[in-house]
Write an enzyme that holds these catalytic residues in place. Structure first.
Site, short mmCIF file in Angstrom:
data_model
loop_
_atom_site.label_atom_id
_atom_site.label_comp_id
_atom_site.label_asym_id
_atom_site.label_seq_id
_atom_site.Cartn_x
_atom_site.Cartn_y
_atom_site.Cartn_z
N THR A 62 0.66 -1.24 -0.14
CA THR A 62 -0.23 0.13 0.00
C THR A 62 1.06 1.15 -0.07
O THR A 62 2.14 1.14 -0.13
CB THR A 62 -1.14 -0.18 1.11
OG1 THR A 62 -2.06 0.97 1.06
CG2 THR A 62 -0.08 0.01 2.64
N LYS A 66 3.76 1.46 -3.65
CA LYS A 66 3.26 0.63 -5.07
C LYS A 66 4.22 0.81 -6.38
O LYS A 66 4.37 -0.17 -6.77
CB LYS A 66 1.85 1.09 -5.35
CG LYS A 66 0.91 0.52 -4.46
CD LYS A 66 -0.46 1.02 -4.78
CE LYS A 66 -1.56 0.63 -3.59
NZ LYS A 66 -2.86 0.82 -3.87
N ASP A 102 -6.41 -3.48 -7.64
CA ASP A 102 -7.26 -2.41 -7.22
C ASP A 102 -8.13 -1.99 -8.39
O ASP A 102 -9.30 -1.93 -7.92
CB ASP A 102 -5.99 -1.14 -7.22
CG ASP A 102 -5.25 -1.07 -6.03
OD1 ASP A 102 -5.62 -1.85 -4.91
OD2 ASP A 102 -4.47 -0.38 -5.88
N GLY A 127 -8.34 12.45 -10.65
CA GLY A 127 -6.93 12.15 -10.14
C GLY A 127 -6.20 11.58 -11.39
O GLY A 127 -6.85 10.99 -12.33
N ALA A 128 -4.94 11.59 -11.30
CA ALA A 128 -4.24 11.08 -12.32
C ALA A 128 -2.85 10.25 -11.86
O ALA A 128 -2.13 10.14 -12.43
CB ALA A 128 -3.68 12.09 -13.24
N GLY A 130 -1.30 7.00 -9.27
CA GLY A 130 -1.34 5.36 -9.25
C GLY A 130 -2.73 5.12 -9.08
O GLY A 130 -3.09 3.96 -9.87
N ASN A 151 -7.69 16.11 -13.77
CA ASN A 151 -6.84 16.24 -12.70
C ASN A 151 -6.35 17.78 -12.63
O ASN A 151 -6.56 18.63 -13.69
CB ASN A 151 -5.42 15.62 -13.16
CG ASN A 151 -4.40 15.42 -11.98
OD1 ASN A 151 -4.79 15.04 -11.13
ND2 ASN A 151 -3.23 15.72 -12.17
N THR A 153 -3.50 19.19 -12.48
CA THR A 153 -2.45 19.29 -13.42
C THR A 153 -2.77 18.74 -14.77
O THR A 153 -2.71 17.28 -14.79
CB THR A 153 -1.05 18.89 -13.28
OG1 THR A 153 -0.75 19.36 -11.58
CG2 THR A 153 -0.01 19.12 -13.97
N VAL A 154 -3.52 19.09 -15.56
CA VAL A 154 -4.11 18.80 -16.68
C VAL A 154 -3.13 17.83 -17.87
O VAL A 154 -3.57 16.70 -18.03
CB VAL A 154 -4.47 19.72 -17.82
CG1 VAL A 154 -5.25 19.00 -18.90
CG2 VAL A 154 -5.58 20.54 -16.98
#
Length: 266
Positions: A62, A66, A102, A127-128, A130, A151, A153-154
């Protein structure tokens, strides 16, 4: 001889994985133990090597290890390869196998436990990092009408869209103002008790807002609920990804429903 398994993380004391795998072992009659191991931030590989050398058969991984686990594995399953992260290790005679359960856990929770059909639906993944990356391919395999990765940060969302292809669309948070059937929060915002800057227009009475975080009502879930959406946390995903790991290690898939129910009750 009893087979040993563990979960590695930092922090790790809060982990429910030992409870989950103990329940799976009882249910399936498997002779195994499962412990939580706090790995030093600069000593993950050494901790895993020591556990394997002492007879460990497999491990879950975890936060924040990862990506390191991905580097550590001698062989990778196709889904781990595409996720770029590993949450499950299996120690074999020929080396260490790395897998990522996951995304499969997320889809199993959505479709099996929450009874949601994803085919033909509009899905927004926030989100972008893991967590998002591991979810993209299993979500795409459900044949949604659209999968948008948003995200702060695009450029990071654009990297994922380019990596996976298959019609994945990248966006910033500010460009989102139409409703989705499913909005999955895979950002770290909930860990910090924060809310990504989202438009209320994303949510309708037909939307399911899903936070990968579990164990608390997050600002994201509260915001979605106040704008009419149904909500779910990530506890079911946690149990389902554990069941996928158990299947890899033991060759059988435990029944997750009673385990989820007992964790909810506790």
């Amino acid at each position: 001889m009893t087979d040993r398994y563990a979960v590695f993380g930092h922090p790790i004391a809060h982990s429910k994985s030992p409870l989950i795998h103990a329940a799976f072992a009882r249910q399936t009659g498997q002779d195994m133990t499962y412990e939580a191991i706090l790995a030093p931030l600069d000593g993950f590989a050494a901790s895993v090597a020591a556990f394997a050398a002492a007879g460990g058969r497999g491990a879950n991984v975890t936060v924040p290890f990862k990506e390191q686990a991905y580097q550590l594995a001698d062989r990778l399953t196709p889904r781990a390869q595409r996720a770029g992260a590993v949450n499950t290790l299996k120690f074999e005679a020929g080396g260490t196998l790395g897998d990522n359960t996951d995304g499969a856990g997320l889809v199993a929770d959505l479709t099996r436990n929450l009874k949601r059909t994803l085919a033909g639906k509009r899905i927004l993944l926030l989100g972008a990092g893991g967590a998002a990356r591991g979810a993209i391919e299993p979500l795409l395999d459900q044949n949604p009408a659209a999968l948008v990765v948003a995200n702060r940060t695009v450029s990071r969302a654009e990297e994922l869209a380019a990596l996976f292809g298959r019609g994945v669309v990248a966006s910033g948070f500010d460009g989102l103002d139409t409703p989705f059937d499913l909005v999955v929060n895979a950002t770290a915002a909930s860990l910090a008790g924060e809310l990504p800057p989202l438009s209320p227009a994303l949510f309708t009475a037909d939307t399911l807002a899903y936070d990968m975080m579990y164990g608390r009502d997050t600002p994201f879930l509260d915001f979605a609920r106040r704008h009419g959406a149904a909500t779910a946390d990530g506890l079911g995903m946690l149990v389902e990804q554990a069941a996928e790991a158990f299947l890899l290690w033991r060759g059988m898939r435990p029944d997750t429903a009673p385990v989820i129910a007992s964790l909810r009750a506790a």
